[in-house]
Design a protein around this motif. Structure first.
Motif, short mmCIF file in Angstrom:
data_model
loop_
_atom_site.label_atom_id
_atom_site.label_comp_id
_atom_site.label_asym_id
_atom_site.label_seq_id
_atom_site.Cartn_x
_atom_site.Cartn_y
_atom_site.Cartn_z
N ASP A 48 0.84 -1.22 0.00
CA ASP A 48 0.00 0.00 0.00
C ASP A 48 0.86 1.25 0.00
OD1 ASP A 48 -2.26 -1.55 -0.01
OD2 ASP A 48 -2.66 -1.36 2.13
N LYS A 49 1.90 1.25 0.82
CA LYS A 49 2.79 2.42 0.88
C LYS A 49 3.49 2.62 -0.46
CE LYS A 49 6.75 4.29 3.43
NZ LYS A 49 7.73 4.05 4.52
N ALA A 50 3.97 1.52 -1.05
CA ALA A 50 4.66 1.61 -2.34
C ALA A 50 3.71 2.09 -3.44
CB ALA A 50 5.27 0.26 -2.71
N ASP A 51 2.46 1.58 -3.42
CA ASP A 51 1.48 2.01 -4.43
C ASP A 51 1.24 3.52 -4.35
OD1 ASP A 51 1.18 -0.49 -5.47
OD2 ASP A 51 -0.65 -0.96 -4.38
N ASN A 52 1.13 4.04 -3.13
CA ASN A 52 0.91 5.49 -2.96
C ASN A 52 2.10 6.28 -3.52
OD1 ASN A 52 -1.58 5.15 -1.72
ND2 ASN A 52 -0.70 5.01 0.32
N LEU A 53 3.29 5.81 -3.24
CA LEU A 53 4.48 6.49 -3.78
C LEU A 53 4.52 6.39 -5.31
CD1 LEU A 53 7.09 5.20 -1.18
CD2 LEU A 53 6.33 7.57 -1.44
N PHE A 54 4.12 5.25 -5.82
CA PHE A 54 4.12 5.05 -7.27
C PHE A 54 3.15 6.01 -7.95
CE2 PHE A 54 2.61 3.08 -11.16
CZ PHE A 54 3.79 2.64 -11.76
N HIS A 55 1.93 6.11 -7.41
CA HIS A 55 0.93 7.00 -8.02
C HIS A 55 1.28 8.47 -7.86
CE1 HIS A 55 -1.51 3.66 -9.08
NE2 HIS A 55 -1.76 3.29 -7.83
N ALA A 56 2.18 8.76 -6.90
CA ALA A 56 2.67 10.13 -6.75
C ALA A 56 3.90 10.38 -7.61
CB ALA A 56 3.01 10.40 -5.28
N ASN A 57 4.20 9.41 -8.53
CA ASN A 57 5.34 9.49 -9.44
C ASN A 57 6.69 9.49 -8.73
OD1 ASN A 57 3.66 9.57 -11.67
ND2 ASN A 57 3.51 11.81 -11.64
N ASN A 58 6.70 9.05 -7.46
CA ASN A 58 7.96 8.94 -6.72
C ASN A 58 8.47 7.51 -6.90
OD1 ASN A 58 10.10 9.06 -4.99
ND2 ASN A 58 8.96 9.96 -3.29
N PHE A 59 8.96 7.23 -8.10
CA PHE A 59 9.29 5.85 -8.47
C PHE A 59 10.48 5.29 -7.70
CE2 PHE A 59 7.46 7.78 -12.43
CZ PHE A 59 6.24 7.14 -12.34
N THR A 60 11.45 6.14 -7.38
CA THR A 60 12.64 5.65 -6.67
C THR A 60 12.26 5.12 -5.29
OG1 THR A 60 14.03 7.25 -7.85
CG2 THR A 60 14.91 6.28 -5.82
N GLU A 61 11.51 5.92 -4.51
CA GLU A 61 11.10 5.49 -3.18
C GLU A 61 10.12 4.32 -3.26
OE1 GLU A 61 12.31 6.44 -0.25
OE2 GLU A 61 13.74 7.61 -1.43
N ALA A 62 9.25 4.35 -4.27
CA ALA A 62 8.30 3.25 -4.44
C ALA A 62 9.05 1.94 -4.67
CB ALA A 62 7.36 3.53 -5.61
N GLY A 63 10.12 2.00 -5.49
CA GLY A 63 10.91 0.80 -5.74
C GLY A 63 11.54 0.24 -4.48
N LYS A 64 12.01 1.13 -3.58
CA LYS A 64 12.61 0.68 -2.32
C LYS A 64 11.59 -0.06 -1.46
CE LYS A 64 16.00 4.44 -2.11
NZ LYS A 64 16.44 5.65 -1.37
N VAL A 65 10.38 0.47 -1.40
CA VAL A 65 9.35 -0.16 -0.55
C VAL A 65 8.85 -1.45 -1.19
CG1 VAL A 65 7.15 0.18 0.63
CG2 VAL A 65 8.70 2.12 0.34
N TYR A 66 8.74 -1.47 -2.52
CA TYR A 66 8.38 -2.73 -3.20
C TYR A 66 9.43 -3.81 -2.92
CZ TYR A 66 4.52 -0.80 -5.98
OH TYR A 66 3.32 -0.26 -6.40
N GLU A 67 10.70 -3.41 -2.82
CA GLU A 67 11.75 -4.37 -2.50
C GLU A 67 11.55 -4.94 -1.10
OE1 GLU A 67 13.97 -5.83 -4.10
OE2 GLU A 67 14.21 -4.70 -5.95
N GLN A 68 11.11 -4.10 -0.15
CA GLN A 68 10.81 -4.60 1.19
C GLN A 68 9.68 -5.64 1.14
OE1 GLN A 68 10.36 -0.52 2.94
NE2 GLN A 68 11.63 -1.36 4.57
N ALA A 69 8.69 -5.36 0.32
CA ALA A 69 7.59 -6.32 0.17
C ALA A 69 8.09 -7.61 -0.47
CB ALA A 69 6.47 -5.70 -0.68
#
Length: 592
Positions: free
Chosen positions: A316-337
């Motif tokens: 959920d956190k990564a999806d929110n970052l992704f939709h905010a176009n913050n792809f770098t941070e989204a990728g980090k959180v997806y890696e945690q998942a």
């Protein structure tokens, strides 16, 4: 930058050291039986390293130990009550058995040990007394012998009395004199020898106590052969056969449940395996092997549930970052998942998509691609599968080399195939209702149903032909066309369309044709009001607006608006709640 990296490395090393120290301390506490401090350290360790299963399994073990202790305390109390009841009734053999079972649960119990010592002392006294007197007696009064001077062979019902618990009568037709003759009373004769029938019945009794129904049946059948007319033996034989049949059925059910549980395990269906093992334990509560498997599965399920919760938080956190176009941070959180579920398809697809997006040069195509993906995913959440496919197709057109929208299109098309039967039923119902409304010239109802039918089965032209007929008919009776100054109708904004008041003859039996596109998330509610100058005369709420990326013509019935017909009006306003809309035009038609 080097200083920052070194600082981060040192912090990570410190966390690892602290984690190991907490685990070591917690394990020592657990080994020493200090459950409280062990729990505290395991919970701290989880905060430092949420993905490691060890502290979670240990917490599950602590919970299980507490539950087992509570169960053992309850069982000990019940055993102790039973033992005391037998002890006070001088039934020392059974009392000793229950006290020994109690001692297994609480080896440190002084009271139980004292009771067992008392029973041992009483048994020794009884043995000495029996040796001195030469009589074959014991502390237990379960044994029964025949009355002196009574010939065993002359008492046909007596042998079965020792087999039937608490039975004091033989048959209803037996006289009081015969009952007195057959009553078992204590005897001092030490040399009385049991008959063959007595031996068989006593053997059957012993087998029954041991739940050996097969051998018990064999002895009872032999006894019944010696005394064919004895109803008590026949009754007990039938009851024992029924018990044997019941046990065989239970064995079959137990075996089926174990097989089912093992099958669930191979399918990684932990909940199904737990349910099967729990049902099996209801049949055989003392099966420690099954209990141990069940305990391990429950621990595993507890850990998986917690990991699933953590996984969802990360996604959920990564999806929110992704939709905010913050792809770098989204990728980090997806890696945690992905550390929790390495094979999860959604996370892998998202990481792949982020990798591709970051490798694509910024530009208009990328922006349009992202917008189309956002629309498609919003439509997926709204279960508008066909609209989502269209949006993913648009995204694929902007970035033809991107595999993500193609994969999603394939998945959704497969889903649409499974929904084909449901869509067909929805289509048939909508066509039927639309035809009924069409025959009664209820154009708004007919239009809503035909639109639904067209959505359910876009490959069929019947609904679309009916929509075209209605629009052609009403536009042939066009009174006025109103074009908004801008196509977008925003939330909390009112769009006003002014016009010269219509003649009364043209206000009769009016319908509005509104061309709308609803591509945003949310459920819109369109408020249509009308009035004259500063006076509002009436209005209507229109809800039947479907999701989609294309403009759709909707029909709103105005013929039932009395103040629209009787009073002059020179404006119509449009306002929306729930989500913004795009409006191309509004046409007023008169079905006269």
């Amino acid at each position: 930058m080097i200083i920052i990296l070194l600082g981060a490395t040192n912090l990570q090393a410190q966390n690892t050291s602290d984690y190991r120290k907490l685990i070591e301390e917690a394990d020592l506490y657990l080994e020493a039986g200090d459950i409280g401090f062990a729990r505290i350290d395991y919970e701290k360790a989880i905060k430092l390293n949420p993905s490691d299963e060890h502290p979670r399994l240990k917490l599950a073990e602590l919970d299980r130990l507490a539950l087992t202790q509570k169960k053992n305390d309850s069982l000990f109390e019940q055993r102790l009550i039973n033992a005391e009841r037998y002890f006070k009734a001088s039934n020392y053999n059974l009392a000793q058995t229950e006290f020994l079972k109690s001692l297994e649960l609480k080896p440190e119990s002084i009271f139980v040990k004292e009771r067992l010592a008392t029973i041992a002392s009483l048994n020794k006294k009884a043995e000495r007394k029996e040796k001195d007197s030469g009589l074959n007696t014991s502390l237990s009064i379960n044994k029964q012998v025949v009355k002196p001077n009574i010939d065993i062979a002359s008492t046909p019902k007596k042998e079965t009395l020792s087999f039937i618990d608490n039975q004091t009568t033989i048959e209803k037709q037996t006289t009081k004199k015969e009952q007195q003759k057959n009553t078992i009373v204590p005897s001092v004769e030490a040399d009385a020898q049991p008959t063959q029938l007595q031996i068989l019945l006593r053997s059957a009794d012993e087998y029954l106590k041991a739940n050996d129904f097969e051998n018990a049946i064999q002895k009872l059948e032999s006894a019944s052969a010696l005394r064919p007319t004895d109803k008590n033996i026949k009754h007990q034989l039938l009851a024992t056969k029924a018990q044997l049949e019941k046990r065989r059925k239970e064995e079959k059910s137990y075996s089926d449940l174990i097989t089912s549980a093992e099958k669930y395990i191979t399918q990684n269906n932990i909940r199904g395996a737990i349910e099967s093992y729990e049902s099996a334990l209801k049949i055989k509560p003392d099966e420690t092997t099954v209990e141990n498997k069940l305990t391990a599965l429950r621990d595993k399920l507890t850990v998986e549930i917690k990991l699933d919760q953590d996984f969802k938080v990360f996604v959920d956190k990564a999806d929110n970052l992704f939709h905010a176009n913050n792809f770098t941070e989204a990728g980090k959180v997806y890696e945690q998942a992905r550390n929790i579920k390495p094979e999860d398809k959604y996370v892998k697809d998202k990481l792949l998509e982020i990798s591709r997006i970051e490798s694509i040069a910024n530009g208009e195509k990328l922006k349009k691609y992202k917008e189309a993906i956002d629309i498609a995913e919003a439509l997926v959440k709204q279960e508008d599968w066909q609209g989502a496919v269209q949006a993913y197709n648009q995204a694929s057109e902007h970035q033809p080399n991107e595999q993500y929208p193609k994969l999603r299109i394939t998945e959704l098309n497969e889903k649409l195939q499974t929904l084909e039967a449901q869509l067909l039923a929805s289509y048939n119902n909508a066509i039927t209702e639309g035809d009924k409304a069409y025959q009664t010239r209820s154009w708004d109802i007919a239009m809503d149903n035909y639109i639904q039918a067209a959505r359910a089965k876009s490959s069929n032209n019947l609904a679309q032909n009916q929509i075209s007929k209605i629009l052609s008919f009403l536009e042939g009776k066009l009174v006025l066309t109103l074009t908004p100054p801008t196509t977008t109708l925003f939330l909390e904004k009112e769009m006003k369309l002014s016009f010269t008041p219509l003649e009364m003859s043209k206000r009769r039996n009016n319908y509005l044709i509104i061309r709308i596109k609803n591509s945003a998330a949310g459920t819109p509610r369109l408020y249509i009001s009308y009035g004259l100058n500063g006076q509002k005369n009436g209005g209507i709420l229109f809800r039947s607006i479907l999701k989609g990326n294309n403009f759709t013509n909707y029909i709103v019935k105005f013929s039932n608006q009395d103040r629209w017909y009787r009073l002059e009006n020179n404006w119509i306003t449009l306002a929306v709640e729930g989500s913004p809309l795009e409006i191309e035009y509004l046409k007023i038609c008169a079905d006269i």
